[in-house]
Design a protein around this motif. Structure first.
Motif, PDB file in Angstrom:
ATOM      1  N   ILE A  40       0.842  -1.199   0.000  1.00  0.00           N
ATOM      2  CA  ILE A  40       0.000   0.000   0.000  1.00  0.00           C
ATOM      3  C   ILE A  40       0.876   1.247   0.000  1.00  0.00           C
ATOM      4  CG2 ILE A  40      -1.713   1.320   1.292  1.00  0.00           C
ATOM      5  CD1 ILE A  40      -2.834  -1.420   2.249  1.00  0.00           C
ATOM      6  N   GLU A  41       1.895   1.266   0.854  1.00  0.00           N
ATOM      7  CA  GLU A  41       2.809   2.417   0.891  1.00  0.00           C
ATOM      8  C   GLU A  41       3.483   2.597  -0.468  1.00  0.00           C
ATOM      9  OE1 GLU A  41       6.438   4.150   3.606  1.00  0.00           O
ATOM     10  OE2 GLU A  41       6.276   1.981   3.401  1.00  0.00           O
ATOM     11  N   TYR A  42       3.947   1.523  -1.046  1.00  0.00           N
ATOM     12  CA  TYR A  42       4.615   1.579  -2.351  1.00  0.00           C
ATOM     13  C   TYR A  42       3.675   2.141  -3.422  1.00  0.00           C
ATOM     14  CZ  TYR A  42       6.663   0.036  -6.737  1.00  0.00           C
ATOM     15  OH  TYR A  42       7.139   0.002  -8.020  1.00  0.00           O
ATOM     16  N   LYS A  43       2.448   1.651  -3.441  1.00  0.00           N
ATOM     17  CA  LYS A  43       1.483   2.094  -4.448  1.00  0.00           C
ATOM     18  C   LYS A  43       1.171   3.582  -4.306  1.00  0.00           C
ATOM     19  CE  LYS A  43      -0.538  -2.450  -4.890  1.00  0.00           C
ATOM     20  NZ  LYS A  43      -1.684  -3.312  -4.653  1.00  0.00           N
ATOM     21  N   GLY A  48       2.726   9.180  -6.516  1.00  0.00           N
ATOM     22  CA  GLY A  48       3.218  10.545  -6.403  1.00  0.00           C
ATOM     23  C   GLY A  48       3.152  11.206  -5.041  1.00  0.00           C
ATOM     24  N   LEU A  49       2.675  10.492  -4.009  1.00  0.00           N
ATOM     25  CA  LEU A  49       2.585  11.109  -2.682  1.00  0.00           C
ATOM     26  C   LEU A  49       3.748  10.694  -1.794  1.00  0.00           C
ATOM     27  CD1 LEU A  49      -1.174  10.786  -1.710  1.00  0.00           C
ATOM     28  CD2 LEU A  49      -0.001  12.698  -2.783  1.00  0.00           C
ATOM     29  N   ILE A  72      -4.397  19.561  -1.445  1.00  0.00           N
ATOM     30  CA  ILE A  72      -5.211  18.642  -0.641  1.00  0.00           C
ATOM     31  C   ILE A  72      -6.124  17.822  -1.551  1.00  0.00           C
ATOM     32  CG2 ILE A  72      -7.061  18.521   1.076  1.00  0.00           C
ATOM     33  CD1 ILE A  72      -5.668  20.990   2.416  1.00  0.00           C
ATOM     34  N   HIS A  73      -6.680  18.445  -2.567  1.00  0.00           N
ATOM     35  CA  HIS A  73      -7.520  17.717  -3.529  1.00  0.00           C
ATOM     36  C   HIS A  73      -6.704  16.683  -4.300  1.00  0.00           C
ATOM     37  CE1 HIS A  73     -11.156  19.952  -2.809  1.00  0.00           C
ATOM     38  NE2 HIS A  73     -10.514  21.092  -2.977  1.00  0.00           N
ATOM     39  N   ILE A  74      -5.465  17.013  -4.625  1.00  0.00           N
ATOM     40  CA  ILE A  74      -4.586  16.057  -5.313  1.00  0.00           C
ATOM     41  C   ILE A  74      -4.338  14.847  -4.415  1.00  0.00           C
ATOM     42  CG2 ILE A  74      -2.232  15.674  -6.153  1.00  0.00           C
ATOM     43  CD1 ILE A  74      -2.327  18.624  -7.160  1.00  0.00           C
ATOM     44  N   ILE A  75      -4.035  15.085  -3.143  1.00  0.00           N
ATOM     45  CA  ILE A  75      -3.814  13.988  -2.192  1.00  0.00           C
ATOM     46  C   ILE A  75      -5.050  13.107  -2.120  1.00  0.00           C
ATOM     47  CG2 ILE A  75      -3.490  13.441   0.260  1.00  0.00           C
ATOM     48  CD1 ILE A  75      -1.728  16.022   0.383  1.00  0.00           C
ATOM     49  N   TYR A  76      -6.205  13.720  -1.974  1.00  0.00           N
ATOM     50  CA  TYR A  76      -7.471  12.981  -1.909  1.00  0.00           C
ATOM     51  C   TYR A  76      -7.656  12.129  -3.165  1.00  0.00           C
ATOM     52  CZ  TYR A  76     -12.478  12.095  -2.058  1.00  0.00           C
ATOM     53  OH  TYR A  76     -13.688  11.488  -2.153  1.00  0.00           O
ATOM     54  N   LEU A  79      -5.175   9.150  -3.309  1.00  0.00           N
ATOM     55  CA  LEU A  79      -5.571   8.107  -2.362  1.00  0.00           C
ATOM     56  C   LEU A  79      -6.811   7.371  -2.847  1.00  0.00           C
ATOM     57  CD1 LEU A  79      -4.969   9.922   1.033  1.00  0.00           C
ATOM     58  CD2 LEU A  79      -3.599   8.070   0.033  1.00  0.00           C
ATOM     59  N   LYS A  80      -7.771   8.101  -3.362  1.00  0.00           N
ATOM     60  CA  LYS A  80      -8.994   7.478  -3.866  1.00  0.00           C
ATOM     61  C   LYS A  80      -8.676   6.514  -5.006  1.00  0.00           C
ATOM     62  CE  LYS A  80     -13.631   8.511  -5.502  1.00  0.00           C
ATOM     63  NZ  LYS A  80     -14.655   9.527  -5.637  1.00  0.00           N
ATOM     64  N   LYS A  81      -7.790   6.915  -5.892  1.00  0.00           N
ATOM     65  CA  LYS A  81      -7.392   6.056  -7.011  1.00  0.00           C
ATOM     66  C   LYS A  81      -6.717   4.786  -6.513  1.00  0.00           C
ATOM     67  CE  LYS A  81      -4.529   6.125 -11.194  1.00  0.00           C
ATOM     68  NZ  LYS A  81      -3.345   5.346 -10.913  1.00  0.00           N
ATOM     69  N   VAL A  82      -5.764   4.926  -5.599  1.00  0.00           N
ATOM     70  CA  VAL A  82      -5.036   3.762  -5.079  1.00  0.00           C
ATOM     71  C   VAL A  82      -5.980   2.838  -4.311  1.00  0.00           C
ATOM     72  CG1 VAL A  82      -3.239   3.006  -3.465  1.00  0.00           C
ATOM     73  CG2 VAL A  82      -2.790   4.897  -5.047  1.00  0.00           C
TER      74      VAL A  82
END
Length: 93
Positions: A40-43, A48-49, A72-76, A79-82
């Motif tokens: 999960i961390e790797y993905k 990009g995070l 913040i939207h990019i992070i969200y 994460l949603k994609k992963v």
């Protein structure tokens, strides 16, 4: 923190809890998933995070002090994609 809580609502099979104060935030991953062993961390890093793991089942975020709402939207979205990929790939028991 509200964005992470939204992710918890969207991925209840992956996220156990979200917590934090200010910019120091974490997402607790439901067992039996492991942040490192299940990649999960790797993905998330590959997407990009910059994150760190806090234990076998915790992802920690320590963004810079000048973080913008766009970031913040990019992070969200990352994460949603992963989490969507993990959920749909049946990596969850």
């Amino acid at each position: 923190l509200e964005s992470f809580k939204q992710l918890k609502h969207e991925f209840p099979d992956i996220i156990e809890d979200c917590q934090g104060t200010g910019l120091l935030l974490s997402i607790k991953i439901k067992e039996p998933l492991k942040v490192v062993d299940d990649l999960i961390e790797y993905k998330i890093r590959t997407a990009g995070l910059g994150i760190i793991h806090g234990s076998n089942n915790s992802i920690r975020f320590t963004p810079h002090f000048a973080i913008t709402s766009d970031e913040i939207h990019i992070i969200y979205n990352v994460l949603k994609k992963v989490f969507s990929e993990i959920s749909s790939s049946k990596e969850i028991s």
